[in-house]
Write a protein that holds these residues in place. Sequence first.
Motif, PDB file in Angstrom:
ATOM      1  N   TYR A 150      10.829   1.539  -1.989  1.00 16.03           N
ATOM      2  CA  TYR A 150      11.811   0.569  -2.468  1.00 16.03           C
ATOM      3  C   TYR A 150      11.342  -0.869  -2.288  1.00 16.03           C
ATOM      4  N   ALA A 151      10.651  -1.146  -1.180  1.00 14.59           N
ATOM      5  CA  ALA A 151      10.233  -2.520  -0.903  1.00 14.59           C
ATOM      6  C   ALA A 151       9.437  -3.107  -2.063  1.00 14.59           C
ATOM      7  N   GLU A 152       8.576  -2.279  -2.677  1.00 17.17           N
ATOM      8  CA  GLU A 152       7.786  -2.760  -3.812  1.00 17.17           C
ATOM      9  C   GLU A 152       8.525  -2.607  -5.127  1.00 17.17           C
ATOM     10  N   LEU A 153       9.104  -1.439  -5.359  1.00 16.44           N
ATOM     11  CA  LEU A 153       9.680  -1.142  -6.673  1.00 16.44           C
ATOM     12  C   LEU A 153      10.939  -1.948  -6.963  1.00 16.44           C
ATOM     13  N   ALA A 155      13.551   9.124 -13.495  1.00 10.28           N
ATOM     14  CA  ALA A 155      13.998  10.508 -13.338  1.00 10.28           C
ATOM     15  C   ALA A 155      14.747  10.647 -12.022  1.00 10.28           C
ATOM     16  N   ALA A 156      16.072  10.782 -12.120  1.00 11.45           N
ATOM     17  CA  ALA A 156      16.910  11.028 -10.939  1.00 11.45           C
ATOM     18  C   ALA A 156      17.220  12.516 -10.888  1.00 11.45           C
ATOM     19  N   GLU A 157      17.008  13.124  -9.738  1.00 13.49           N
ATOM     20  CA  GLU A 157      17.171  14.566  -9.627  1.00 13.49           C
ATOM     21  C   GLU A 157      18.091  14.926  -8.471  1.00 13.49           C
ATOM     22  N   GLY A 170      18.660  14.010  -2.716  1.00 12.95           N
ATOM     23  CA  GLY A 170      18.150  13.856  -4.067  1.00 12.95           C
ATOM     24  C   GLY A 170      17.076  12.784  -4.133  1.00 12.95           C
ATOM     25  N   THR A 171      16.432  12.664  -5.269  1.00 14.50           N
ATOM     26  CA  THR A 171      15.333  11.716  -5.446  1.00 14.50           C
ATOM     27  C   THR A 171      15.519  10.909  -6.723  1.00 14.50           C
ATOM     28  N   VAL A 172      14.970   9.701  -6.709  1.00 15.00           N
ATOM     29  CA  VAL A 172      14.883   8.860  -7.908  1.00 15.00           C
ATOM     30  C   VAL A 172      13.426   8.452  -8.050  1.00 15.00           C
ATOM     31  N   ARG A 173      12.836   8.764  -9.195  1.00 17.36           N
ATOM     32  CA  ARG A 173      11.431   8.452  -9.405  1.00 17.36           C
ATOM     33  C   ARG A 173      11.275   7.515 -10.606  1.00 17.36           C
ATOM     34  N   CYS A 174      10.506   6.468 -10.381  1.00 13.95           N
ATOM     35  CA  CYS A 174      10.166   5.523 -11.439  1.00 13.95           C
ATOM     36  C   CYS A 174       8.717   5.780 -11.831  1.00 13.95           C
ATOM     37  N   GLU A 175       8.546   6.381 -13.012  1.00 15.61           N
ATOM     38  CA  GLU A 175       7.212   6.762 -13.468  1.00 15.61           C
ATOM     39  C   GLU A 175       6.487   7.575 -12.392  1.00 15.61           C
ATOM     40  N   GLY A 176       7.229   8.494 -11.769  1.00 15.49           N
ATOM     41  CA  GLY A 176       6.661   9.381 -10.777  1.00 15.49           C
ATOM     42  C   GLY A 176       6.661   8.854  -9.364  1.00 15.49           C
ATOM     43  N   ARG A 177       7.021   7.599  -9.148  1.00 12.14           N
ATOM     44  CA  ARG A 177       7.014   7.005  -7.812  1.00 12.14           C
ATOM     45  C   ARG A 177       8.402   7.091  -7.198  1.00 12.14           C
ATOM     46  N   ASP A 178       8.461   7.472  -5.949  1.00 16.01           N
ATOM     47  CA  ASP A 178       9.721   7.664  -5.243  1.00 16.01           C
ATOM     48  C   ASP A 178      10.357   6.309  -4.941  1.00 16.01           C
ATOM     49  N   LEU A 179      11.466   6.017  -5.592  1.00 17.46           N
ATOM     50  CA  LEU A 179      12.114   4.719  -5.435  1.00 17.46           C
ATOM     51  C   LEU A 179      12.555   4.481  -3.998  1.00 17.46           C
ATOM     52  N   TYR A 180      13.138   5.487  -3.362  1.00 24.80           N
ATOM     53  CA  TYR A 180      13.644   5.297  -2.010  1.00 24.80           C
ATOM     54  C   TYR A 180      12.514   5.089  -1.009  1.00 24.80           C
ATOM     55  N   ALA A 181      11.422   5.834  -1.161  1.00 32.08           N
ATOM     56  CA  ALA A 181      10.302   5.709  -0.239  1.00 32.08           C
ATOM     57  C   ALA A 181       9.521   4.413  -0.463  1.00 32.08           C
ATOM     58  N   VAL A 232       0.866  -1.171   0.000  1.00 30.79           N
ATOM     59  CA  VAL A 232       0.000   0.000   0.000  1.00 30.79           C
ATOM     60  C   VAL A 232       0.904   1.223   0.000  1.00 30.79           C
ATOM     61  N   ASN A 233       0.815   2.003  -1.079  1.00 34.92           N
ATOM     62  CA  ASN A 233       1.689   3.171  -1.244  1.00 34.92           C
ATOM     63  C   ASN A 233       3.164   2.798  -1.105  1.00 34.92           C
ATOM     64  N   GLY A 234       3.510   1.628  -1.657  1.00 33.73           N
ATOM     65  CA  GLY A 234       4.899   1.190  -1.671  1.00 33.73           C
ATOM     66  C   GLY A 234       5.358   0.492  -0.425  1.00 33.73           C
ATOM     67  N   ARG A 235       4.531   0.397   0.588  1.00 33.40           N
ATOM     68  CA  ARG A 235       4.919  -0.255   1.843  1.00 33.40           C
ATOM     69  C   ARG A 235       4.296  -1.641   1.929  1.00 33.40           C
ATOM     70  N   ARG A 236       5.107  -2.604   2.300  1.00 29.31           N
ATOM     71  CA  ARG A 236       4.582  -3.961   2.419  1.00 29.31           C
ATOM     72  C   ARG A 236       3.708  -4.056   3.659  1.00 29.31           C
ATOM     73  N   VAL A 237       2.533  -4.649   3.488  1.00 27.51           N
ATOM     74  CA  VAL A 237       1.582  -4.744   4.586  1.00 27.51           C
ATOM     75  C   VAL A 237       1.066  -6.169   4.700  1.00 27.51           C
ATOM     76  N   ASP A 238       0.696  -6.546   5.907  1.00 28.00           N
ATOM     77  CA  ASP A 238      -0.066  -7.773   6.121  1.00 28.00           C
ATOM     78  C   ASP A 238      -1.551  -7.471   6.019  1.00 28.00           C
ATOM     79  N   ARG A 239      -1.945  -6.293   6.516  1.00 27.17           N
ATOM     80  CA  ARG A 239      -3.314  -5.803   6.397  1.00 27.17           C
ATOM     81  C   ARG A 239      -3.281  -4.299   6.628  1.00 27.17           C
ATOM     82  N   ALA A 240      -4.138  -3.600   5.941  1.00 26.18           N
ATOM     83  CA  ALA A 240      -4.140  -2.143   6.058  1.00 26.18           C
ATOM     84  C   ALA A 240      -5.472  -1.595   5.588  1.00 26.18           C
ATOM     85  N   TRP A 241      -5.898  -0.491   6.196  1.00 22.28           N
ATOM     86  CA  TRP A 241      -7.050   0.239   5.687  1.00 22.28           C
ATOM     87  C   TRP A 241      -6.651   0.903   4.366  1.00 22.28           C
TER      88      TRP A 241
END
Length: 733
Positions: free
Chosen positions: A222-225, A155-157, A209-220, A113-122
Amino acid sequence: MNAPFASRPDTAARVAETRVSSQTRRAGTLGRADRNPGLGPADPRRTGLLADRGVPRHQQLAGPPRVLRIGRAPANDVVIPDLSVSWEHAELHDLGDGRYAIIDLGSHNGTYVNGRRVDRAWVSGRDVIGIGPTSFRLAGEELLGSVDDGDISLAAEDLTVELPDGRVLLDHVTLPAAKRSLVAILGPSGAGKSTLLAALTGTRPATSGTVRCEGRDLYAEYAELRQRIGLVPQENVLHGQLSAQRALRYAAGLRFPGDTSAAERRNRVDEVLGELGLKAYARTRAAALSGGQQKRVNVGLELLTRPSLLFLDEPTSGLDPGSTKSVWEMMRTLADDGRTVIVVTHEVAHLDLCDRVLMLVPLLNSDGDVIAGGRMAYYGPPADGPGFFGESDWVAVFEAIGTETTRDWAAEFAESRYYEYYVAGSLSQASQVSRQTDPQDGPEAAGRRPPRAARGRAGQFLTLTSRYLAVIAADPVYLTYMALLPLVLGLTVRILSNSQGLAGVMHANSNAQLVLLILALAAALNGTSSSIQELIKERAIYLRERAAGLSPGAYLCSKLAVLGTITTLQSAVLILVGLAARPQPPDGAVLRSAVFGIPPALIEIWIATALLSAVSMALGLLISAVAHTTETVFQLLVGITLAQVVMSGGARQFTGLFLLNRASYAFPSRWGYAANAVTVDLGHIGTGLMPDAWWTPTSHTWFRDLAVLAAIGLIAILCTLVKLIRSRPGRTR
């Protein structure tokens, strides 16, 4: 009132396996539709499920369960036929009052959910649910899904990497890579190419700095991407003894969920071999392939999971011109087929195949020493690069950068129209697809956590063990060495032992001490030599597989299981060749009668010798884990073996030598030798020996010696495991 999820087969989406389009799809409807007959309220998979999964029971409403099941199985409400998705992966629950929960069903690659691995989430309409290559959003009464088909931008900035001591390895680098593009990263030594690659892949994030994959923050996220990133390191990550096909099949066994069938994995391997033009060489041992073909197999390991971003580190290093051209053409094809490919290289002959080239330069002082690395000197089309530098070709560009040390290449580029158009302009376009998320972490949401293994630890252990046995079986030199070593050592024991063997009357056997010392030497050499190369020679393979979700525990246990079995069998050969048909004590410290006709003392000696060999093997694995080069481990092998002989207490007793006696306690040979001394009552039959408390001929002393020996082995194993865990890529800031 919220209506239940539709679960009729005719309304459930079937997400296409071909990955040819990333358009948003209608994955399910929150309308009043009939429920799937096989999943009614009486179904045990439904009743009590909300409470069992941690969602408060009072949220469950009357009537049919409002559940939408997502997974790879055709019976799911939403089917994602990708091998990274588990058979039954997750469920989306309508909890009433406009509240929804996503619940992971124990999937191997996770629900996000939003790039974070979850067991369950709203979840709400502002959240993005990630399952395999598919992202979902709630939109009113619909669940909308979009498939990542590989057409994504990077896009790495403003990436900067600064060490704690103030040294700058990467200095404000910006790199916008378009979809289906091939981008080359060039630069002299010390320019920061490897540092940039680590920052772009997320294995070692930039300080800022930031790295974005199709607009998604790779560092934030990372678990999914990370699952959509393929990284081909410079080192060969193949076992040379295995064929290309077997290497890929073992990799598929490690990277895909445990519920994928052997047929599914075989089919995917065959697809990759066909895509890389390797079907004709599928059964050829990797060591017999050309350099270019080996590199293709390395790429194939990454293509198994269909990554959208593919990074290659010096893929043509050490290759002949023909293989180099072949690899470059392969990278161009991979980009054209729907991936963003970024390659770090020194090769400039085929840059015309690239869409963009990034030139990094270090900051030098007047003496030509590197002060800082990773500064942008050019980013744009490869054909324009030499002209921008005022040179005729890229070779001349490298020469100019190395000789004109006072010129500020980075400042010139920052003021150029190339920067304005290809960096600032492209980055502005990329920012238009940036997706801002507003995570709604409810009480059940999980925070960011380390990557989990693609398969369960048990499944990984079985795959790794099978692969290790296959590697050993395919190496006749290693097999011959492992078979001959205990025979040679056993013959040495037999030659040095006299007619008294290990028996004798009081203080009359002058040879028993030497025989036990040679046994300790043989066991220590047997165990240490079998393992001291195992981890260091596979370090590149381990690091890549670790980044793909390999469990360090499963990896280490596979080594321990195989090598432990080998050393135990070797110890049996050693004892039989060296001591069979020689005089033995009438009984042992514990056993009082023969077992299957084998004298009790001989059984006890085998147990102690096998345990000493196994503990020495564990010590060898620890050395292999911490050593830097294979040359180092061979030097350490000699030193460790000699130290074990000296500290065993057989070459010289340490009674009365306090410091040496205490130091000897850290060596496995001290306790293996002592256990055998207890069995034969060496203090009684030997000549000229001083009393030793660890040689007292009682069962209590024998077990105590072996317990200390086992504890040393356990400590070595735990230290090795800690080292393997710490040697992981993907550490986050």
